[in-house]
Design an enzyme around this catalytic site. Structure first.
Site, short mmCIF file in Angstrom:
data_model
loop_
_atom_site.label_atom_id
_atom_site.label_comp_id
_atom_site.label_asym_id
_atom_site.label_seq_id
_atom_site.Cartn_x
_atom_site.Cartn_y
_atom_site.Cartn_z
CE LYS A 22 -1.61 1.51 4.08
NZ LYS A 22 -1.25 2.89 4.43
CG ASN A 23 2.49 2.50 3.48
OD1 ASN A 23 1.31 2.81 3.27
ND2 ASN A 23 2.93 2.21 4.69
NE ARG A 122 1.31 10.02 10.15
CZ ARG A 122 0.86 9.02 9.40
NH1 ARG A 122 -0.32 8.52 9.62
NH2 ARG A 122 1.60 8.55 8.42
CG ASP A 305 3.71 1.23 9.42
OD1 ASP A 305 3.79 1.47 8.21
OD2 ASP A 305 3.48 2.11 10.27
NE ARG A 397 -7.00 4.45 5.97
CZ ARG A 397 -6.41 5.51 6.53
NH1 ARG A 397 -6.78 5.92 7.73
NH2 ARG A 397 -5.46 6.16 5.91
C1 EPZ Z 1 4.68 6.59 6.19
O1 EPZ Z 1 4.06 7.68 6.85
C2 EPZ Z 1 3.68 5.46 6.20
N1 EPZ Z 1 2.48 5.87 5.48
C3 EPZ Z 1 3.32 5.08 7.63
O2 EPZ Z 1 2.50 3.92 7.56
C4 EPZ Z 1 4.59 4.70 8.38
O3 EPZ Z 1 4.27 4.46 9.73
C5 EPZ Z 1 5.61 5.84 8.28
O4 EPZ Z 1 5.85 6.16 6.90
C6 EPZ Z 1 6.95 5.46 8.92
O5 EPZ Z 1 7.46 4.33 8.26
C7 EPZ Z 1 2.49 5.82 4.13
O6 EPZ Z 1 3.50 5.49 3.52
C8 EPZ Z 1 1.22 6.19 3.43
P1 EPZ Z 1 7.21 9.73 8.10
P2 EPZ Z 1 4.77 9.13 6.79
O7 EPZ Z 1 7.16 11.00 7.35
O8 EPZ Z 1 5.49 9.29 5.51
C9 EPZ Z 1 7.87 13.11 11.36
C10 EPZ Z 1 0.58 2.64 7.76
O9 EPZ Z 1 0.17 2.03 8.75
N2 EPZ Z 1 7.70 14.06 10.26
O10 EPZ Z 1 8.30 8.73 7.80
O11 EPZ Z 1 3.76 10.14 7.17
C11 EPZ Z 1 6.59 12.35 11.68
O12 EPZ Z 1 5.78 13.09 12.56
C12 EPZ Z 1 1.12 4.04 7.94
O13 EPZ Z 1 0.64 2.16 6.61
C13 EPZ Z 1 7.95 15.42 10.50
O14 EPZ Z 1 8.27 15.82 11.62
O15 EPZ Z 1 5.82 8.98 7.99
C14 EPZ Z 1 7.12 11.09 12.31
O16 EPZ Z 1 7.43 11.34 13.68
C15 EPZ Z 1 0.94 4.54 9.35
N3 EPZ Z 1 7.82 16.30 9.48
C16 EPZ Z 1 8.44 10.83 11.57
O17 EPZ Z 1 8.78 12.07 10.95
C17 EPZ Z 1 7.48 15.91 8.21
O18 EPZ Z 1 7.38 16.76 7.30
C18 EPZ Z 1 8.34 9.78 10.48
O19 EPZ Z 1 7.23 10.09 9.68
C19 EPZ Z 1 7.23 14.53 7.98
C20 EPZ Z 1 7.37 13.62 9.02
#
Ligand code: EPZ
Length: 430
Positions: A22-23, A122, A305, A397
């Site tokens: 999915k991701n 997020r 995840d 989802r």
């Molecule tokens: C992706 O989310 C995945 N979603 C998430 O999976 C997954 O948990 C996550 O990556 C981590 O592997 C999809 O791919 C659709 P991040 P993403 O940006 O990209 C902080 C699932 O269950 N951050 O890697 O949103 C953030 O708050 C979902 O399939 C900032 O601070 O995650 C977090 O603490 C849940 N500023 C950390 O970075 C930003 O601009 C990692 O988030 C972006 C992120």
């Protein structure tokens, strides 16, 4: 409201086929509109998030033709509108990938600011930092992100935190900017690599995906391609944990064992036998499992995840385990539900202290988010008696045919939506 009803106690035994990730599918569907030619995507998971995003690109004018359940043809040449409706971003946050895709191709994008979700606030500040670095003017007005660029030029982008979304979004936009872009401290997840491979199959010039430095040389145009989505490492990991929690024996097929290394290592630490094949992994749990510690980290560390799923396994293991959630600030909401099934877990800040118990008893619980929901179903499969899981729309989802795949492994589980169906299930299973 649909629910899952589960009668626990059966070890899960058999084979399960893993679908596309999915991701990876969500950013790849977004990037598919960056060419005016036709893109064919194969091995797409038939899950709600993917189907909603296909609707969203259709709504802004792309042609979307469903060839079969897992194959779709997309042609972005008819896109008229560069702003995405709020109800799509409300349904799936990952609609924000359309920012990078529309900015890259049309130098113009408007996408509503995604809200927080059940696992944390997020923010997307790093996405916007990257877009600005490559020359886009980005402002937030009336709840939307408006990004425009006269001419985008390559730049050096350092991501303050390792972010899957920011890495992918900036990579997409930069793939059609003038000149060279370097993304430092990039995320290395397999789905990041899959998006880079997809863009390169369309004629982009991206090197280093899968390492912390990604180098992109912008190109004028992208062209048609046919691409098959990488297997879903989180779906695979979920079934591997289900084998551990139910003392089962599951062959998980159509996976890339290398992607599962952190999960495999933890399963071996707690006492499972794990056997790797070219594109399959077998997990056998014959005895009571032992405690261990888990600390979620960006890839190749233990995936966030997969955190709720291993917590369920550890809640049934012998001894005291510690699970630390280092990525999201609110990813233990499922603990209260597990406690109702007899688990003994104390959450302090971003750490859960888990004292293993002999067994769970079935209860009425609700799914707080996608991965926790799947983990709670696994808990029900291991519990004595009947468990009813509410709010399964979260699970749908990201998991295709979840109850059907579990049934094929011997699980007593059904999707129900009325008291009558619940009674029928109870009568059938006795
Ligand atoms: C992706 O989310 C995945 N979603 C998430 O999976 C997954 O948990 C996550 O990556 C981590 O592997 C999809 O791919 C659709 P991040 P993403 O940006 O990209 C902080 C699932 O269950 N951050 O890697 O949103 C953030 O708050 C979902 O399939 C900032 O601070 O995650 C977090 O603490 C849940 N500023 C950390 O970075 C930003 O601009 C990692 O988030 C972006 C992120």
């Amino acid at each position: 409201m649909e629910q899952y009803i589960v009668k626990g106690g059966n070890p899960l035994v058999g084979e399960v086929e893993i679908g596309g990730a999915k991701n990876a599918a969500l950013p790849i569907i977004s990037a598919a509109i960056m060419t005016d030619e036709t893109v064919t995507l194969e091995n797409l998971p038939d899950v709600n998030d993917v189907n909603v995003l296909l609707e969203a690109i259709g709504k802004i004018g792309a042609q979307v033709e469903r060839v079969d359940r897992h194959t779709v043809r997309i042609n972005g040449s008819t896109i008229q509108d560069f702003s995405v409706d709020y109800d799509y971003i409300k349904k799936i946050r990952a609609s924000y990938y359309l920012l990078g895709a529309l900015l890259g191709k049309y130098k113009n994008a408007e996408v509503p600011l995604p809200g927080g979700c059940n696992i944390g606030s997020r923010p997307i500040d790093l996405h916007l930092k990257g877009f600005r670095a490559i020359g886009a003017k980005v402002e937030i007005r009336h709840g939307s992100i408006i990004a425009k660029a006269e001419n985008m030029r390559g730049a050096h982008v350092f991501l303050d935190k390792v972010s899957v979304g920011a890495t992918i979004n900036v990579m997409m936009a930069a793939s059609m900017a003038n000149g060279r872009t370097t993304i430092e401290n990039a995320a290395k997840e397999p789905h990041v690599v899959d998006v880079a491979n997809f863009l390169n199959s369309m004629g982009a010039d991206i090197k280093g995906a899968g390492t912390e430095v990604i180098r992109i040389r912008g190109v004028e145009k992208l062209h048609k391609t046919t691409y098959s989505i990488v297997p879903d490492m989180i779906e695979a990991g979920t079934y591997m944990m289900a084998a551990a929690a139910t003392k089962g024996d599951i062959m998980v097929k159509n996976v890339i064992p290398k992607h599962m290394e952190a999960v495999t290592a933890k399963l071996e630490e707690v006492g499972c036998e794990v056997e790797e094949f070219d594109d399959a992994i077998r997990v056998v749990a014959s005895k009571r499992l032992m405690r261990t510690h888990v600390n979620t980290q960006p890839y190749p560390g233990y995936p966030t995840d997969m955190q709720p799923q291993i917590a369920v396994v550890l809640a049934l293991a012998q001894g005291t385990s510690i699970v630390t959630e280092s990525i999201f600030e609110n990813r233990f909401k499922y603990v209260d539900e597990l406690t109702r099934m007899g688990a003994n877990i104390k959450v302090e800040g971003n750490t859960a202290i888990i004292d293993g118990v002999e067994g769970f008893t079935g209860a009425r619980i609700s799914s707080p988010d996608l991965r926790a929901g799947a983990a709670l179903v696994v808990a029900g499969l291991a519990a004595e008696g009947i468990t009813i899981v509410d709010d399964i729309v979260y699970i749908q989802r990201g998991y295709e045919d979840f109850e059907q795949k579990l049934q094929s492994l011997g699980a007593e589980i059904e999707k129900v939506s009325s008291e009558k169906e619940i009674q029928k299930f109870k009568l059938r299973v006795g």
